[in-house]
Design a protein around this motif. Structure first.
Motif, PDB file in Angstrom:
ATOM      1  N   ALA A  26       4.164  42.249  65.848  1.00  0.00           N
ATOM      2  CA  ALA A  26       4.950  42.837  66.926  1.00  0.00           C
ATOM      3  C   ALA A  26       4.373  44.204  67.302  1.00  0.00           C
ATOM      4  O   ALA A  26       3.828  44.920  66.448  1.00  0.00           O
ATOM      5  N   ARG A  27       4.485  44.544  68.566  1.00  0.00           N
ATOM      6  CA  ARG A  27       4.029  45.852  69.024  1.00  0.00           C
ATOM      7  C   ARG A  27       4.831  46.941  68.317  1.00  0.00           C
ATOM      8  O   ARG A  27       6.069  46.932  68.373  1.00  0.00           O
ATOM      9  N   PRO A  28       4.177  47.886  67.658  1.00  0.00           N
ATOM     10  CA  PRO A  28       4.915  48.936  66.946  1.00  0.00           C
ATOM     11  C   PRO A  28       5.553  49.930  67.910  1.00  0.00           C
ATOM     12  O   PRO A  28       4.981  50.260  68.951  1.00  0.00           O
ATOM     13  N   ALA A  29       6.728  50.415  67.563  1.00  0.00           N
ATOM     14  CA  ALA A  29       7.428  51.408  68.378  1.00  0.00           C
ATOM     15  C   ALA A  29       6.978  52.800  67.926  1.00  0.00           C
ATOM     16  O   ALA A  29       7.684  53.500  67.190  1.00  0.00           O
ATOM     17  N   VAL A  30       5.781  53.173  68.355  1.00  0.00           N
ATOM     18  CA  VAL A  30       5.183  54.434  67.911  1.00  0.00           C
ATOM     19  C   VAL A  30       4.665  55.209  69.118  1.00  0.00           C
ATOM     20  O   VAL A  30       4.582  54.696  70.229  1.00  0.00           O
ATOM     21  N   ASP A  31       4.297  56.470  68.854  1.00  0.00           N
ATOM     22  CA  ASP A  31       3.774  57.337  69.908  1.00  0.00           C
ATOM     23  C   ASP A  31       2.258  57.212  70.062  1.00  0.00           C
ATOM     24  O   ASP A  31       1.745  57.314  71.173  1.00  0.00           O
ATOM     25  N   VAL A  32       1.551  57.020  68.951  1.00  0.00           N
ATOM     26  CA  VAL A  32       0.095  56.930  68.995  1.00  0.00           C
ATOM     27  C   VAL A  32      -0.415  55.955  67.941  1.00  0.00           C
ATOM     28  O   VAL A  32       0.277  55.647  66.964  1.00  0.00           O
ATOM     29  N   LEU A  33      -1.637  55.483  68.154  1.00  0.00           N
ATOM     30  CA  LEU A  33      -2.390  54.752  67.143  1.00  0.00           C
ATOM     31  C   LEU A  33      -3.403  55.718  66.544  1.00  0.00           C
ATOM     32  O   LEU A  33      -4.047  56.487  67.259  1.00  0.00           O
ATOM     33  N   VAL A  34      -3.549  55.673  65.236  1.00  0.00           N
ATOM     34  CA  VAL A  34      -4.516  56.504  64.519  1.00  0.00           C
ATOM     35  C   VAL A  34      -5.343  55.581  63.638  1.00  0.00           C
ATOM     36  O   VAL A  34      -4.782  54.741  62.925  1.00  0.00           O
ATOM     37  N   PHE A  35      -6.655  55.697  63.674  1.00  0.00           N
ATOM     38  CA  PHE A  35      -7.490  54.819  62.852  1.00  0.00           C
ATOM     39  C   PHE A  35      -7.948  55.531  61.583  1.00  0.00           C
ATOM     40  O   PHE A  35      -8.057  56.755  61.531  1.00  0.00           O
ATOM     41  N   VAL A  36      -8.194  54.731  60.553  1.00  0.00           N
ATOM     42  CA  VAL A  36      -8.750  55.249  59.304  1.00  0.00           C
ATOM     43  C   VAL A  36     -10.196  55.649  59.566  1.00  0.00           C
ATOM     44  O   VAL A  36     -11.000  54.803  59.977  1.00  0.00           O
ATOM     45  N   PRO A  37     -10.566  56.901  59.369  1.00  0.00           N
ATOM     46  CA  PRO A  37     -11.940  57.322  59.662  1.00  0.00           C
ATOM     47  C   PRO A  37     -12.930  56.714  58.685  1.00  0.00           C
ATOM     48  O   PRO A  37     -12.689  56.653  57.481  1.00  0.00           O
ATOM     49  N   GLY A  38     -14.048  56.234  59.218  1.00  0.00           N
ATOM     50  CA  GLY A  38     -15.070  55.609  58.381  1.00  0.00           C
ATOM     51  C   GLY A  38     -16.046  56.617  57.812  1.00  0.00           C
ATOM     52  O   GLY A  38     -16.102  57.779  58.224  1.00  0.00           O
ATOM     53  N   ASP A  39     -16.818  56.163  56.851  1.00  0.00           N
ATOM     54  CA  ASP A  39     -17.874  56.989  56.267  1.00  0.00           C
ATOM     55  C   ASP A  39     -18.964  57.236  57.311  1.00  0.00           C
ATOM     56  O   ASP A  39     -19.417  56.301  57.973  1.00  0.00           O
ATOM     57  N   HIS A  40     -19.397  58.491  57.448  1.00  0.00           N
ATOM     58  CA  HIS A  40     -20.347  58.861  58.503  1.00  0.00           C
ATOM     59  C   HIS A  40     -21.669  58.116  58.360  1.00  0.00           C
ATOM     60  O   HIS A  40     -22.209  57.594  59.357  1.00  0.00           O
ATOM     61  N   ASP A  41     -22.212  58.039  57.155  1.00  0.00           N
ATOM     62  CA  ASP A  41     -23.508  57.382  56.954  1.00  0.00           C
ATOM     63  C   ASP A  41     -23.434  55.894  57.261  1.00  0.00           C
ATOM     64  O   ASP A  41     -24.336  55.323  57.889  1.00  0.00           O
ATOM     65  N   ARG A  42     -22.351  55.244  56.837  1.00  0.00           N
ATOM     66  CA  ARG A  42     -22.202  53.819  57.122  1.00  0.00           C
ATOM     67  C   ARG A  42     -22.012  53.573  58.610  1.00  0.00           C
ATOM     68  O   ARG A  42     -22.499  52.581  59.156  1.00  0.00           O
ATOM     69  N   GLN A  43     -21.316  54.489  59.268  1.00  0.00           N
ATOM     70  CA  GLN A  43     -21.128  54.341  60.705  1.00  0.00           C
ATOM     71  C   GLN A  43     -22.453  54.419  61.440  1.00  0.00           C
ATOM     72  O   GLN A  43     -22.710  53.652  62.373  1.00  0.00           O
ATOM     73  N   LEU A  44     -23.327  55.326  61.020  1.00  0.00           N
ATOM     74  CA  LEU A  44     -24.647  55.428  61.640  1.00  0.00           C
ATOM     75  C   LEU A  44     -25.466  54.174  61.386  1.00  0.00           C
ATOM     76  O   LEU A  44     -26.178  53.687  62.273  1.00  0.00           O
ATOM     77  N   ARG A  45     -25.373  53.635  60.176  1.00  0.00           N
ATOM     78  CA  ARG A  45     -26.147  52.448  59.829  1.00  0.00           C
ATOM     79  C   ARG A  45     -25.644  51.222  60.592  1.00  0.00           C
ATOM     80  O   ARG A  45     -26.445  50.401  61.064  1.00  0.00           O
ATOM     81  N   ARG A  46     -24.339  51.093  60.725  1.00  0.00           N
ATOM     82  CA  ARG A  46     -23.770  49.939  61.419  1.00  0.00           C
ATOM     83  C   ARG A  46     -23.850  50.080  62.932  1.00  0.00           C
ATOM     84  O   ARG A  46     -23.881  49.086  63.652  1.00  0.00           O
ATOM     85  N   GLY A  47     -23.827  51.325  63.401  1.00  0.00           N
ATOM     86  CA  GLY A  47     -23.809  51.556  64.839  1.00  0.00           C
ATOM     87  C   GLY A  47     -22.419  51.539  65.443  1.00  0.00           C
ATOM     88  O   GLY A  47     -22.257  51.673  66.656  1.00  0.00           O
ATOM     89  N   HIS A  48     -21.383  51.393  64.603  1.00  0.00           N
ATOM     90  CA  HIS A  48     -20.009  51.414  65.090  1.00  0.00           C
ATOM     91  C   HIS A  48     -19.072  51.613  63.912  1.00  0.00           C
ATOM     92  O   HIS A  48     -19.465  51.484  62.747  1.00  0.00           O
ATOM     93  N   ALA A  49     -17.819  51.957  64.212  1.00  0.00           N
ATOM     94  CA  ALA A  49     -16.786  52.128  63.191  1.00  0.00           C
ATOM     95  C   ALA A  49     -15.715  51.069  63.428  1.00  0.00           C
ATOM     96  O   ALA A  49     -14.972  51.154  64.417  1.00  0.00           O
ATOM     97  N   PRO A  50     -15.617  50.052  62.592  1.00  0.00           N
ATOM     98  CA  PRO A  50     -14.710  48.932  62.850  1.00  0.00           C
ATOM     99  C   PRO A  50     -13.255  49.331  63.065  1.00  0.00           C
ATOM    100  O   PRO A  50     -12.607  48.828  63.986  1.00  0.00           O
ATOM    101  N   ALA A  51     -12.705  50.206  62.228  1.00  0.00           N
ATOM    102  CA  ALA A  51     -11.300  50.580  62.380  1.00  0.00           C
ATOM    103  C   ALA A  51     -11.064  51.292  63.702  1.00  0.00           C
ATOM    104  O   ALA A  51     -10.057  51.056  64.383  1.00  0.00           O
ATOM    105  N   ALA A  52     -11.993  52.160  64.095  1.00  0.00           N
ATOM    106  CA  ALA A  52     -11.867  52.864  65.374  1.00  0.00           C
ATOM    107  C   ALA A  52     -11.965  51.887  66.542  1.00  0.00           C
ATOM    108  O   ALA A  52     -11.206  51.984  67.518  1.00  0.00           O
TER     109      ALA A  52
END
Length: 220
Positions: A103-129
């Motif tokens: 169900a759609r959450p009754a919230v003000d914002v969505l916040v993603f879990v920040p990924g590891d910087h090095d893994r993000q560079l290697r993958r080219g994207h951050a899945p949670a974001a």
């Protein structure tokens, strides 16, 4: 048809079959994660309970956690394609499954879990974001960057379950004030340690209620 689809044809994130990002054969093999489930942590079970054996006795900083599918063999292959093979297109598929299940959450914002910087560079994207951004479009809820990952903290997946809680507790810090109602987005819920650490950080800067939404959930 786009030229990129001719040069690099799209394949199923589970079986690798050429065609859709998630083929008609594999989509039904992704197991829904309840209901019934634990009201607090979302663990599926034979009947609904307020607190299950997995989360009973734990101090969880989030109000509730829900996931769309069980993190079993087919979901694992999907997530591996998404996270480790740079399949950015799978974020769209994952978001569609989440919104069709939760169900759609009754919230003000969505916040993603920040990924590891090095893994993000290697993958080219951050899945949670990426998942949060796709959910933002479908749920019509804005995304806010309110968390950062502290450097030098070990990866959760490299640690035994007994050490993950303490490791996650020092991994995240807030980076801005938070509205009262927040939905924390992550790709996979494993032990709940990351969700609790992020929710704790958000509550320090204004969040009163933190809900968690994930694509997949590990089940003991």
């Amino acid at each position: 048809m786009r030229l990129i689809d001719v040069v690099l044809p799209r394949r199923c994130g589970v079986c690798g079959r050429v065609g859709a990002s998630l083929c008609d054969r594999c989509e039904p093999l992704l197991l829904p994660c309840g209901p019934p489930c634990c009201e607090r942590c979302g663990a599926p079970g034979p009947w609904p309970v307020r607190r299950c054996a997995e989360c009973s006795g734990r101090r969880l900083a989030f109000a509730s956690a829900r996931a769309a599918v069980v993190y079993e063999s087919h979901a694992r292959r999907f997530v591996a394609s998404w996270k480790e093979r740079g399949r950015r297109d799978l974020a769209v598929v994952a978001a569609g499954i989440v919104t069709a299940t939760l169900a759609r959450p009754a919230v003000d914002v969505l916040v993603f879990v920040p990924g590891d910087h090095d893994r993000q560079l290697r993958r080219g994207h951050a899945p949670a974001a990426s998942l949060a951004r796709e959910l933002s479009v479908l749920w019509e809820i804005p995304v806010a960057v309110l968390l950062r990952r502290r450097p030098g903290v070990e990866r959760q997946r490299d640690l035994p379950r007994s050490e993950r809680r303490a490791n996650a507790a020092r991994a995240f810090a807030p980076c801005g004030s938070s509205p009262a109602r927040v939905c924390l987005v992550d790709d996979v819920y494993t032990t709940g340690s990351t969700a609790t650490a992020c929710a704790t950080a958000l509550r320090k800067v204004g969040a009163r209620r933190v809900e968690v939404a994930c694509f997949a959930r590990a089940v003991r």
